[in-house]
Enzyme design. Structure first.
Site, mmCIF file in Angstrom:
data_model
loop_
_atom_site.group_PDB
_atom_site.id
_atom_site.type_symbol
_atom_site.label_atom_id
_atom_site.label_comp_id
_atom_site.label_asym_id
_atom_site.label_seq_id
_atom_site.Cartn_x
_atom_site.Cartn_y
_atom_site.Cartn_z
ATOM 1 N N CYS A 37 -73.090 27.379 0.496
ATOM 2 C CA CYS A 37 -73.668 28.244 -0.903
ATOM 3 C C CYS A 37 -72.922 28.745 -1.792
ATOM 4 O O CYS A 37 -72.004 29.851 -1.284
ATOM 5 C CB CYS A 37 -74.688 28.744 -0.395
ATOM 6 S SG CYS A 37 -75.927 29.564 -1.655
ATOM 7 N N CYS A 55 -73.645 32.611 -2.118
ATOM 8 C CA CYS A 55 -73.544 33.933 -0.758
ATOM 9 C C CYS A 55 -73.503 33.025 0.524
ATOM 10 O O CYS A 55 -72.699 33.799 1.383
ATOM 11 C CB CYS A 55 -75.219 34.064 -0.386
ATOM 12 S SG CYS A 55 -76.215 32.743 1.099
ATOM 13 N N CYS A 115 -81.637 27.067 -0.148
ATOM 14 C CA CYS A 115 -80.859 27.832 0.853
ATOM 15 C C CYS A 115 -81.648 28.349 1.516
ATOM 16 O O CYS A 115 -81.606 29.551 0.349
ATOM 17 C CB CYS A 115 -79.427 28.514 -0.359
ATOM 18 S SG CYS A 115 -78.176 29.904 0.735
ATOM 19 N N CYS A 130 -79.567 15.236 -2.621
ATOM 20 C CA CYS A 130 -78.535 14.822 -2.836
ATOM 21 C C CYS A 130 -78.223 16.084 -3.572
ATOM 22 O O CYS A 130 -79.625 17.137 -3.956
ATOM 23 C CB CYS A 130 -79.770 14.385 -4.344
ATOM 24 S SG CYS A 130 -78.458 13.862 -5.329
HETATM 25 ZN ZN LIG Z 1 -77.106 30.552 -0.993
#
Ligand SMILES: [Zn+2]
Length: 158
Positions: free
Chosen positions: A75, A78, A123, A147
């Protein structure tokens, strides 16, 4: 009788407000939480638009669309690991596509944008929007196509 009508009215108003609004990403359930200003200092305008406002980058514009190095995609907001390069395939759609993900690190919701119901993926640590999952992935593996926007991701080689 009057009380009942009032109650019904309140319920209708409540439903009315919520059915019109675009479904926001619920942020209070995630381990990492930041204010809008905090995210804006951490992310570029484009990254903020994708991750925090559920935007979509232009097809074929992302740096990981045609990108096949070995490693892990995390991500952008984060650093939680989300996909491995072994999960990636060329879908021809113009967005990085994966047939599965690193278990437990992705959450799902339903969005009704573009007048169709799609499974939104985000996420699970910070709630950042990643993209959508569809059922037209490779049949020989999972049949799923995750995707994902390149701008939602960061990559580290093995
Ligand atoms: Zn994240």
């Amino acid at each position: 009788m009057l009380n009942n009508n009032l109650y019904t009215l309140v319920i209708l108003l409540f439903i009315g407000c919520h059915s019109k609004a675009q479904k926001p990403i619920v942020t209070n359930e995630f381990a990492i939480q930041k204010t809008k200003d905090e995210w804006k200092t951490k992310l570029t305008d484009q990254e903020y638009y994708i991750l925090r406002e559920a935007g979509t980058e232009r097809a074929f514009s992302g740096e990981y669309n045609k990108f096949y190095k070995k490693g892990t995609y995390s991500c952008k907001a984060c650093n939680t690991p989300l996909f491995k390069s072994d999960h990636k395939f060329d879908s021809g759609t113009g967005w990085p596509s994966f047939d599965t993900n690193i278990k437990g690190n992705i959450g799902y919701s339903t969005d009704n944008n573009l007048r169709q119901t799609r499974s939104e993926i985000h996420c699970n640590t910070c709630g950042g929007h990643l993209g959508h999952v569809f059922n037209d992935g490779p049949k020989e593996t999972t049949g799923k196509r995750y995707c994902v926007n390149s701008l939602s991701l960061t990559f580290k080689t093995k």
